[in-house]
Design a protein around this motif. Structure first.
Motif, PDB file in Angstrom:
ATOM      1  N   GLN A   1       0.853  -1.181   0.000  1.00 31.94           N
ATOM      2  CA  GLN A   1       0.000   0.000   0.000  1.00 31.94           C
ATOM      3  C   GLN A   1       0.896   1.240   0.000  1.00 31.94           C
ATOM      4  OE1 GLN A   1      -2.482   0.531   3.537  1.00 31.94           O
ATOM      5  NE2 GLN A   1      -4.231   0.947   2.228  1.00 31.94           N
TER       6      GLN A   1
ATOM      7  N   LYS B   1       2.600   4.604   0.806  1.00 31.49           N
ATOM      8  CA  LYS B   1       2.658   5.313   2.081  1.00 31.49           C
ATOM      9  C   LYS B   1       2.873   6.798   1.828  1.00 31.49           C
ATOM     10  CE  LYS B   1       4.717   1.211   4.181  1.00 31.49           C
ATOM     11  NZ  LYS B   1       5.920   0.628   4.834  1.00 31.49           N
TER      12      LYS B   1
ATOM     13  N   THR C   1      -6.895   0.240  15.011  1.00 37.36           N
ATOM     14  CA  THR C   1      -7.219   1.451  14.267  1.00 37.36           C
ATOM     15  C   THR C   1      -8.551   2.011  14.749  1.00 37.36           C
ATOM     16  OG1 THR C   1      -6.089   0.512  12.335  1.00 37.36           O
ATOM     17  CG2 THR C   1      -7.524   2.407  11.948  1.00 37.36           C
TER      18      THR C   1
ATOM     19  N   VAL D   1       0.208   4.923  11.692  1.00 30.72           N
ATOM     20  CA  VAL D   1      -0.431   4.842  10.380  1.00 30.72           C
ATOM     21  C   VAL D   1      -1.805   5.506  10.508  1.00 30.72           C
ATOM     22  CG1 VAL D   1      -1.415   3.293   8.642  1.00 30.72           C
ATOM     23  CG2 VAL D   1       0.778   2.735   9.719  1.00 30.72           C
TER      24      VAL D   1
ATOM     25  N   TYR E   1      -5.484   7.176   8.442  1.00 31.32           N
ATOM     26  CA  TYR E   1      -6.367   7.155   7.284  1.00 31.32           C
ATOM     27  C   TYR E   1      -7.344   8.324   7.391  1.00 31.32           C
ATOM     28  CZ  TYR E   1      -4.543   2.432   6.771  1.00 31.32           C
ATOM     29  OH  TYR E   1      -3.698   1.359   6.641  1.00 31.32           O
TER      30      TYR E   1
ATOM     31  N   VAL F   1      -2.859  -3.860   9.575  1.00 35.16           N
ATOM     32  CA  VAL F   1      -2.887  -2.955   8.425  1.00 35.16           C
ATOM     33  C   VAL F   1      -1.733  -3.221   7.461  1.00 35.16           C
ATOM     34  CG1 VAL F   1      -4.107  -1.141   9.676  1.00 35.16           C
ATOM     35  CG2 VAL F   1      -1.602  -1.160   9.678  1.00 35.16           C
ATOM     36  N   ASP F   2      -0.736  -4.001   7.891  1.00 33.59           N
ATOM     37  CA  ASP F   2       0.399  -4.317   7.027  1.00 33.59           C
ATOM     38  C   ASP F   2       0.147  -5.562   6.174  1.00 33.59           C
ATOM     39  OD1 ASP F   2       2.174  -2.216   8.034  1.00 33.59           O
ATOM     40  OD2 ASP F   2       2.146  -3.369   9.894  1.00 33.59           O
TER      41      ASP F   2
ATOM     42  N   ARG G   1      -6.193   5.331   1.568  1.00 29.68           N
ATOM     43  CA  ARG G   1      -4.877   5.969   1.428  1.00 29.68           C
ATOM     44  C   ARG G   1      -4.175   5.963   2.784  1.00 29.68           C
ATOM     45  NH1 ARG G   1      -7.454  11.322  -0.593  1.00 29.68           N
ATOM     46  NH2 ARG G   1      -8.961  10.463   0.888  1.00 29.68           N
ATOM     47  N   ARG G   2      -2.982   5.420   2.788  1.00 30.32           N
ATOM     48  CA  ARG G   2      -2.233   5.230   4.025  1.00 30.32           C
ATOM     49  C   ARG G   2      -1.235   6.368   4.246  1.00 30.32           C
ATOM     50  NH1 ARG G   2       0.442  -0.183   6.241  1.00 30.32           N
ATOM     51  NH2 ARG G   2       2.213   0.610   7.439  1.00 30.32           N
ATOM     52  N   TYR G   3      -1.438   7.126   5.303  1.00 22.55           N
ATOM     53  CA  TYR G   3      -0.488   8.130   5.744  1.00 22.55           C
ATOM     54  C   TYR G   3       0.347   7.511   6.860  1.00 22.55           C
ATOM     55  CZ  TYR G   3      -3.467  11.478   3.245  1.00 22.55           C
ATOM     56  OH  TYR G   3      -4.170  12.152   2.285  1.00 22.55           O
ATOM     57  N   GLU G   4       1.613   7.868   6.936  1.00 22.28           N
ATOM     58  CA  GLU G   4       2.484   7.197   7.912  1.00 22.28           C
ATOM     59  C   GLU G   4       3.584   8.133   8.398  1.00 22.28           C
ATOM     60  OE1 GLU G   4       3.568   3.046   7.166  1.00 22.28           O
ATOM     61  OE2 GLU G   4       5.643   3.593   7.575  1.00 22.28           O
TER      62      GLU G   4
END
Length: 317
Positions: A5, A7, A161, A180, A182, A202-203, A217-220
């Motif tokens: 996904q 990042k 999450t 992580v 969303y 989530v991984d 969309r994954r923000y990290e």
């Protein structure tokens, strides 16, 4: 097939004071990492020995899990009570000579009010000696303050999450943490149960069970000791303690006080207007059950279209 996904990195800001936060960071309504803030002497003083000694032997309620990934929906952990100093030393260990389940068990403290049903968590009240060491950024007005939550995690611990209904700052005092996040817009892909996502890993998610998850969309980001993460209300977040870590979450009411549920001591109950809207929707769906299937399907689709038109009428990300 390996799950990958993209990042999206979070923006980093330095030299942030209240004016810059309110001008450059807050209006964007997106998470951001704030670096180099003056957090007080906690940065140097909060060793395992100091925290355990200063916090003393008062009893605290903790989460104990046999596995690193804690699941609040399936409750794959137990609640136990330990003296605070004993808990801190156990949480810092990789292997435990004394344990509840196994030598590898993980510990997590989310501080509570004196009476969790009535009182909010406030580090200045529950841990006043430690609170004196930390300088919380004054990015909001004093009357907006809701809670300050003391958090301590075993190394490797992953929290489910979820979203909160208030803006908050996650102050990472010691240790390293992966976060992580969303967007609220991606809620349709997160398989929600209340304020929590059913997608625990989530991984490496189960794509047979959660086929829409890759659309989120994954923000990290990785928080180092001394970093502060701004998490706007409704943004989903999932954390992994890369090391034994101590932090403080500060929540504040960015909406008028009357918007919030007065019985909410955790900051995760939906605003009262949202709760009423969901109740009305539930009644509407129950009413549709009085119709034959063909009509039920038709009018349910019309309802969905109206809700989508309302939801997507803004440019909010």
């Amino acid at each position: 097939m390996e799950f990958r996904q993209p990042k999206i990195p979070l923006p980093h800001y330095t030299d942030v004071d209240k004016q810059r936060f309110l001008q450059d960071v807050y209006p964007r309504r997106k998470p951001a990492v704030l670096k180099g803030l003056d957090l007080g002497v906690c940065r140097s003083k909060w060793t395992v020995d100091y925290i355990s000694r200063t916090g003393g032997g008062r009893e605290v309620k903790i989460h104990v899990s046999e596995v690193p990934q804690m699941d609040f929906i399936k409750k794959n952990f137990m609640y136990r009570t330990l003296p605070f100093d004993t808990f801190v030393r156990r949480a810092a260990e990789n292997k435990h000579p004394d344990y509840f389940i196994s030598q590898d068990e993980k510990y997590y403290l989310r501080s509570l009010g004196e009476d969790p049903r009535k009182d909010i968590a406030d580090i200045s009240k529950q841990f006043p000696e430690l609170a004196a060491d930390i300088q919380i950024p004054k990015f909001f007005e004093e009357d907006q303050f809701f809670s300050s939550v003391f958090r301590i995690s075993s190394p490797g611990l992953q929290l489910w999450t979820h979203y909160d209904v208030m803006d908050n700052l996650l102050i990472q005092v010691t240790g390293k943490k992966r976060v992580v996040l969303y967007s609220p817009r991606d809620a349709p892909y997160l398989y929600l149960s209340g304020d929590k996502s059913e997608v625990l890993d989530v991984d490496n998610p189960d794509l047979m069970k959660y086929p829409l998850f890759p659309k989120a969309r994954r923000y990290e980001c990785y928080l180092e000791a001394g970093d502060v993460l701004f998490i706007p209300a409704l943004w989903f977040h999932n954390t992994v303690a890369e090391e034994f870590g101590v932090g403080v979450n500060v929540f504040w009411k960015h909406l008028p006080s009357e918007c919030y549920d007065k019985t909410d001591t955790y900051g995760n109950k939906d605003p009262t207007a949202a709760s009423r809207a969901v109740q009305i929707l539930d009644r509407a769906l129950k009413t549709l059950d009085e119709l034959p299937e063909e009509y039920r399907d038709f009018y349910a689709r019309r309802m969905v279209l109206r809700i989508q038109a309302k939801a997507y009428s803004s440019n909010y990300e």
